[in-house]
Write a protein that holds these residues in place. Structure first.
Motif, mmCIF file in Angstrom:
data_model
loop_
_atom_site.group_PDB
_atom_site.id
_atom_site.type_symbol
_atom_site.label_atom_id
_atom_site.label_comp_id
_atom_site.label_asym_id
_atom_site.label_seq_id
_atom_site.Cartn_x
_atom_site.Cartn_y
_atom_site.Cartn_z
ATOM 1 N N UNK B 381 0.819 -1.215 0.000
ATOM 2 C CA UNK B 381 0.000 0.000 0.000
ATOM 3 C C UNK B 381 0.857 1.271 0.000
ATOM 4 N N UNK B 382 1.812 1.414 0.951
ATOM 5 C CA UNK B 382 2.643 2.629 0.886
ATOM 6 C C UNK B 382 3.444 2.735 -0.402
ATOM 7 N N UNK B 383 3.847 1.569 -0.955
ATOM 8 C CA UNK B 383 4.642 1.623 -2.195
ATOM 9 C C UNK B 383 3.827 2.182 -3.354
ATOM 10 N N UNK B 384 2.594 1.715 -3.492
ATOM 11 C CA UNK B 384 1.806 2.212 -4.630
ATOM 12 C C UNK B 384 1.328 3.650 -4.406
ATOM 13 N N UNK B 385 1.367 4.104 -3.141
ATOM 14 C CA UNK B 385 1.007 5.505 -2.868
ATOM 15 C C UNK B 385 2.009 6.463 -3.522
#
Lengths: 182, 505
Positions: B381-385
């Motif tokens: 999730x944080x990566x695709x943010x």
């Protein structure tokens, strides 16, 4: 100029430009010196092979183009070309020219204004050219980015970055003193 | 064998230091982010980090760059599956089945298959790399210049044949690269070639300058022309990774085996890379797997084969970089550049002179693979943010890092001018649909090919048949010729077959 010729030149401009460049480079390669033994191949052999490869394949590419398009006329060919291209993207050539100009300008002036100042101005300008309009982020991130990069490359990676000429180098030296760079 | 295992164990232990683990982690994060962002390619990620490695120890630098290379093959999968945005071209095949699975409400399962495929591909190709490279390096010690010339020629034919749509344009691009590579003082005859009286050109054009200009800067300029219109992430909901069960994985073993074999083989062939590996693996899977009719509608096989193949290609590419000193892809070319900037020439001798370094790199590959999967599992999730960052801001910094990358090679503004020239050339080539990769490979492999060709000709009294009469070089030359002939003749044959019924009617 006929419709076919116009399209021929437009579609094959890069290939056509290669031909005189190759001819010029071939003539230059005849003048290479070097210690060549009698009957042996010299320093011109490899570049000439590369040039001949480019020229022969360029002619083949042009011949194939002519063969493929000779029967197509006017709108029919244009339709076919459009269909080949598939889904068209919206392009902003002016942004590209502005980006190229800005990038060339950066290289031209970085020795005079120094790394920090030029990089700061470049980052700000590039973000505006890239159609981003959050002014706080643009000016803030550019300033922090330029200073961080100066610190990392001079203090950590030990790279000597352009300091600029007077009076702009005074800023670089001030930053070096603040960063404790000798 | 026991010696290899002992060296490998020592290599793993060398990685377990805070500095090495930090380098690995940084490399993995940069690779994952570069993979996720469509405007920042894996190659650009490696190029941007290169100048930071100048002051590092060689092993640390290579571990960092290899970690980026490894993770870049995984990061783009997240956005392909979740948002139909392939971060890297190699992740395009994941759009067909991965995104379809996500649309059917099985996004977490698709991410789980991606993780398992990456792990499987990486582990298998890593083991191959560890256990094959030293014996192969021993064989390669007996190679002479004709063998090296044949292998480099095979590599150049590979990039022309496999990686592009138009063979003729790829050949022209390769020729341009070969011409760029001859600029400077020739190291056999001492002749100045195409220097135009500019003193810095006498030292030649560093291929890193060509790569920074033609790949990275030209790519950003291409994006600016499109108005930096990357799609933003609107709604993400709950994103997590759901690993498949052991029984599910066992049922798909054939897809793993096919993907890994194809990736390792294509990765080991100089010239091809993860993109080709992923597409070929998907193509083969579509022809061979059970239930192939449903491929494209959300089959796990459509994720396993391309993803395991893409990651497996890393091990294959590292194998011939380290054993022969020949880079097969853009990424390994930059890693070769990092080796050379630290005064080390990879090749068979490195296993004799510096085995510690080689096995530490191997060890880092395995530790990095596990870390990458852990980060991928916990932090999708944080990566695709990252996709939400404004592209103009990221690209502006990428440009400045490109300047620094080109400048720090020789601390010269002239290199920056050369970078500008190659970036404009890159933009023009992209505009006229000429592939840039063969030019860059030509610039890298050109000097190797010329040196080995000229040395062979001088050593064997200008007898060109030497390339065909020696067993290894002869075999590779024949394979190269057959590959090129196949590329030219196969479409003609297909055209003939297509026209024949029409003519009969």
């Amino acid at each position: 100029m006929s419709w076919f010729m116009k399209n021929f030149v437009r579609d094959n401009a890069f290939t056509l430009a290669m031909l005189p460049i190759c001819a010029f480079l071939y003539s230059l390669s005849n003048k290479f010196g070097g210690n060549v033994s009698r009957g042996g191949i010299g320093p011109d052999a490899w570049p000439k092979a590369a040039i001949l490869l480019i020229v022969s394949v360029s002619f083949l590419e042009l011949a194939v183009y002519v063969f493929k398009h000779r029967r197509e006329v006017g709108a029919v060919a244009q339709e076919a070309a459009k269909a080949e291209d598939g889904e068209e993207k919206t392009l902003y050539p002016r942004l590209l020219y502005a980006g190229c100009l800005l990038t060339t300008g950066y290289v031209a002036v970085v020795e005079y204004f120094g790394f920090t100042l030029t990089t700061y101005a470049y980052l700000v300008a590039f973000m505006y050219i890239g159609r981003y309009r959050n002014h706080k982020v643009i000016w803030g991130s550019s300033l922090i980015g330029a200073l961080v990069m100066l610190f990392v490359f001079v203090k950590v990676v030990y790279v000597s970055l352009p300091e600029g000429v007077a009076p702009f180098n005074a800023l670089t030296w001030l930053l070096y003193r603040l960063m404790n760079v000798n | 064998m026991a010696e290899i295992v002992a060296n490998f164990g020592a290599g793993i232990m060398n990685v377990m230091t805070p500095t090495m683990l930090f380098m690995l982690f940084v490399g993995l994060m940069v690779g994952l982010i570069a993979g996720v962002l469509p405007g920042l390619t894996l190659m650009m990620g490696i190029i941007l980090v290169l100048p930071f490695t100048y002051s590092m120890d060689t092993t640390q630098a290579i571990v960092l760059l290899t970690a980026i290379y490894l993770a870049g093959n995984y990061g783009g999968a997240f956005t392909s599956i979740l948002f139909k945005i392939p971060g890297e071209p190699m992740h395009v095949p994941l759009l067909w089945d991965g995104y379809s699975m996500a649309r059917h409400g099985m996004a977490s399962k698709a991410l789980g298959w991606t993780l398992v495929a990456s792990l499987g591909g990486g582990l298998a190709s890593g083991l191959l790399m560890v256990f094959v490279s030293e014996p192969f390096a021993k064989i390669a010690l007996d190679f002479s210049t004709p063998e090296y010339f044949a292998i480099v020629l095979f590599g150049m034919s590979g990039v022309v044949v496999l990686g592009t749509k138009s063979v003729s344009r790829a050949v022209i691009s390769l020729g341009i690269g070969l011409l760029i590579a001859v600029v400077g003082i020739d190291d056999i005859f001492g002749a100045e070639r195409f220097t135009f009286g500019i003193s810095i050109l006498a030292d030649g054009i560093d291929y890193l300058t060509v790569m920074v200009g033609a790949y990275a800067v030209a790519e950003v300029l291409g994006r600016i022309e499109e108005g930096f219109n990357s799609p933003s992430v609107q709604q993400m909901g709950q994103v997590k990774t759901n690993l498949p069960s052991w029984a599910e994985m066992k049922a798909k073993w054939a897809s793993f085996a096919r993907g890994i074999s194809i990736g390792s083989f294509i990765g080991a062939a100089p010239g091809a890379g993860a993109v080709v590996a992923a597409f070929v693996a998907y193509g083969v899977e579509k022809q061979t797997c059970k239930g192939r009719e449903a491929m494209g509608s959300g089959m796990a096989e459509g994720i396993i084969a391309p993803q395991s193949s893409a990651v497996a290609s890393v091990g294959g590419a590292m194998l011939h970089l380290l054993t022969l000193g020949i880079p097969g892809s853009g990424a390994t070319a930059i890693i070769l550049g990092a080796f050379m900037l630290h005064g080390i020439q990879p090749g068979p001798q490195i296993f004799v002179s510096n085995p510690d370094m080689v096995y530490t790199i191997y060890g880092s590959f395995f530790v990095g693979l596990l870390l990458m999967c852990l980060v991928g599992y916990l932090a999708v999730k944080p990566l695709v943010k990252v996709l939400d960052y404004p592209e103009a801001v990221v690209s502006a910094f990428v440009m400045v890092l490109c300047f620094l990358g080109a400048f720090t090679i020789r601390n010269s503004i002239t290199d920056l001018w050369m970078m500008i020239v190659f970036s404009i050339l890159g933009v023009l080539m992209a505009k006229y649909n000429f592939p840039v990769a063969p030019m860059v490979l030509g610039t890298i492999l050109g000097p190797l090919a010329e040196r080995n060709f000229m040395t062979s000709m001088i050593s064997f009294s200008n007898d060109w048949t030497v390339f065909f009469t020696r067993p290894v070089s002869g075999f590779v030359m024949v394979v190269t010729i057959l590959t090129l002939l196949g590329t030219v003749c196969w479409p003609l044959w297909k055209q003939y077959r297509h026209n024949k019924p029409a003519a009969t009617n």
